[in-house]
Design an enzyme around this catalytic site. Structure first.
Site, PDB file in Angstrom:
ATOM      1  N   TRP A 168       0.839  -1.213   0.000  1.00 26.26           N
ATOM      2  CA  TRP A 168       0.000   0.000   0.000  1.00 26.26           C
ATOM      3  C   TRP A 168       0.864   1.249   0.000  1.00 26.26           C
ATOM      4  O   TRP A 168       0.553   2.233  -0.662  1.00 26.26           O
ATOM      5  CB  TRP A 168      -0.973  -0.016   1.173  1.00 26.26           C
ATOM      6  N   LYS A 210     -11.952  -1.714   6.759  1.00 27.72           N
ATOM      7  CA  LYS A 210     -11.116  -2.616   7.536  1.00 27.72           C
ATOM      8  C   LYS A 210     -11.626  -2.671   8.977  1.00 27.72           C
ATOM      9  O   LYS A 210     -11.953  -3.721   9.478  1.00 27.72           O
ATOM     10  CB  LYS A 210      -9.648  -2.173   7.500  1.00 27.72           C
ATOM     11  N   ASP A 244      -1.525   6.629   6.305  1.00 22.52           N
ATOM     12  CA  ASP A 244      -2.626   5.743   5.934  1.00 22.52           C
ATOM     13  C   ASP A 244      -2.841   4.812   7.126  1.00 22.52           C
ATOM     14  O   ASP A 244      -1.973   3.999   7.449  1.00 22.52           O
ATOM     15  CB  ASP A 244      -2.224   4.943   4.681  1.00 22.52           C
TER      16      ASP A 244
END
Ligand SMILES: *Cc1c(COP(=O)(O)O)cnc(C)c1O
Length: 360
Positions: free
Chosen positions: A101, A195, A171
Site C-alpha cells: 500500500w 477494515k 494511511d
C-alpha cells in the site's frame, strides 16, 4: 447457517449489535417512514446523522479543533493521488516503503512530483519496520508519508518516524480506532473504513486546517480538492450516506465499549493469545519481527504450502472464514479487528492446536 468467525482483512467483521440495529431501522429510520438509504442527504434527519458521526469520532480520537474531519469516497487508493495533488506545494515528498500500500501511494505520487523512497523493508519481504529515527528527509519535502499498519504483511509502526519537522501523512486504514492516537503528531490521518470501522465506500480524512488550501496542483479535479469538501462539511455532493450512518453506529459502539484506550487493551489481549501460540507452536510460525507485530493483521505460515492450503480449507469448514494469506505472500493471515470477539481468537487457536496434533 449462523454467523462465522470472519478473519477477512477487509471488508471485514462488524459488531453484531450494529448490524442488528441497522436491520431494525432498515424500513423506518426513527419514524421518518423511510430507510437511511432513501433519505435526502440534505434532510434534517441525515444532517443529524452525519453531524453526530463526526462529533463521536472527534470525541473518540480527541481530534483538536484545528483539524477537519472529511467523509469522502474513492477508497484509500484515491487518497494516493489526492494527497500529492493537494499537498505537494514544492513538488517533493518522502515515502517510507513498508509494503504494497505504501508502494502504491509512492508510485502514484511520482505522477505529480518528485517522490523519494527514503526507507524500505522490501529487502526482507516487508517483515519489519525500518529504523526511522534519522532518515535523510528532503530539505524541501512537503510531507513524509507512511502506511502505519501494513495490512498485508502484518507490521505496525510502534514509534512514528522522526520527520525532522515535516508534515506526517499516514494511511491508517487497517489500524483506525484500534488504539488511542495523538492526532497533533500528524498533518493528515486517513483510512478506508472497510477494515476496522464500517462498510466499503467511505474514506475518512482527518486533516490539519492549514494544509487545506486553494493552491492545488494544476488540473486537480474539483472532487479531489480537500477544500471543497471541507468548505461544504462533506456535503458538496451526495456523500456515501448509508456507509457514514453505519460508521456513526460503530463510533457509538466504540464509545459504549469504553473508547480507544479500552479497545487497545482488548486488542492487545486478543493478539497476545494468537502470537503466544505462534511462538510456542512447532508447526505454525509468525512471519513478522516480534517488535513490529500488528495488533490487527497476523500473518503466519507452516512452511509447507500444501499444509497451508489444507489448514485454510479445514478451518473454513469449521467456521473460520478468510484465513488465506494475501495472494502476494501466501500462507495464512488472521485479521482480528475491533469487532472480532476474543472467543473468535481463542477458538481459532484451539483449532490450530488440534490441526497441529492431527498433522504432526
Ligand atoms: C485496504 C487498504 C488500502 C486500499 O483501500 P481501498 O479502499 O480498497 O482503496 C490502502 N491502504 C491500506 C493500509 C489498506 O489496508
Amino acid at each position: 447457517m449462523g454467523r462465522v468467525y470472519n478473519f477477512s482483512a477487509g471488508p471485514a467483521v462488524l459488531p453484531e449489535e450494529v448490524l442488528k440495529e441497522a436491520a431494525e431501522e432498515m424500513l423506518d429510520y426513527k419514524g421518518t417512514g423511510m430507510s437511511v438509504m432513501e433519505m435526502s442527504h440534505r434532510s434534517k434527519a441525515y444532517e443529524e446523522i452525519i453531524k453526530t458521526a463526526e462529533q463521536d469520532l472527534r470525541d473518540l480520537m480527541n481530534i483538536p479543533d484545528n483539524y477537519k474531519v472529511l467523509f469522502l469516497q474513492g477508497g484509500a487508493s484515491q487518497q494516493f493521488a489526492m494527497i500529492p495533488m493537494n499537498l505537494m506545494k514544492n513538488g517533493v515528498a518522502d515515502y517510507i516503503i513498508t509494503g504494497q500500500w505504501a508502494k502504491k501511494a509512492y508510485q502514484e505520487a511520482q505522477m505529480y512530483g518528485k517522490a523519494n523512497a527514503i526507507a524500505s523493508s522490501a529487502d526482507a519481504t516487508f517483515s519489519y519496520i525500518p529504523d526511522c529515527s534519522d532518515l535523510p528527509i528532503s530539505e524541501d519535502a512537503d510531507y513524509v508519508y507512511i502506511c502505519e499498519n501494513n495490512t498485508i504483511y502484518g507490521t505496525k509502526f510502534k514509534t512514528l518516524p522522526n520527520t525532522k519537522g515535516k508534515t506526517l501523512v499516514a494511511d491508517v486504514s487497517s489500524c483506525f480506532l484500534s488504539e488511542p492516537v495523538d492526532v497533533t503528531k500528524y498533518g493528515v490521518i486517513y483510512g478506508g473504513v472497510q477494515k476496522n470501522i464500517g462498510p466499503a465506500g467511505v474514506v475518512i480524512v482527518i486533516i490539519r486546517e492549514d494544509l487545506i488550501t486553494e493552491d492545488t496542483l494544476p488540473g486537480t479535479p474539483t472532487m479531489l480538492k480537500y477544500k471543497i469538501h471541507a468548505d461544504n462539511a462533506s456535503l458538496y455532493n451526495t456523500p456515501p450516506a448509508y456507509g457514514i450512518y453505519i460508521c456513526g453506529k460503530v463510533f457509538k459502539w466504540l464509545k459504549k465499549m469504553g473508547g480507544l484506550a479500552e479497545m487497545k487493551k482488548k486488542n492487545e489481549e486478543k493478539a497476545k493469545i494468537l502470537y503466544d501460540f505462534l511462538d510456542e507452536s512447532k508447526m505454525f510460525k509468525g512471519t513478522v519481527r516480534p517488535e513490529d507485530r500488528s495488533l490487527m493483521n497476523v500473518p503466519f505460515v507452516t512452511g509447507n504450502e500444501e499444509l497451508d492450503a489444507k489448514f485454510v480449507k479445514e478451518a473454513k469448514a469449521a467456521g473460520f472464514e478468510n484465513l488465506k494469506g494475501h495472494r502476494s505472500v501466501g500462507g495464512m493471515r488472521a485479521s482480528i479487528y475491533n469487532a472480532m470477539p476474543k472467543e473468535g481468537v481463542e477458538k481459532l487457536v484451539e483449532f490450530m492446536k488440534e490441526f497441529e496434533k492431527n498433522n504432526a
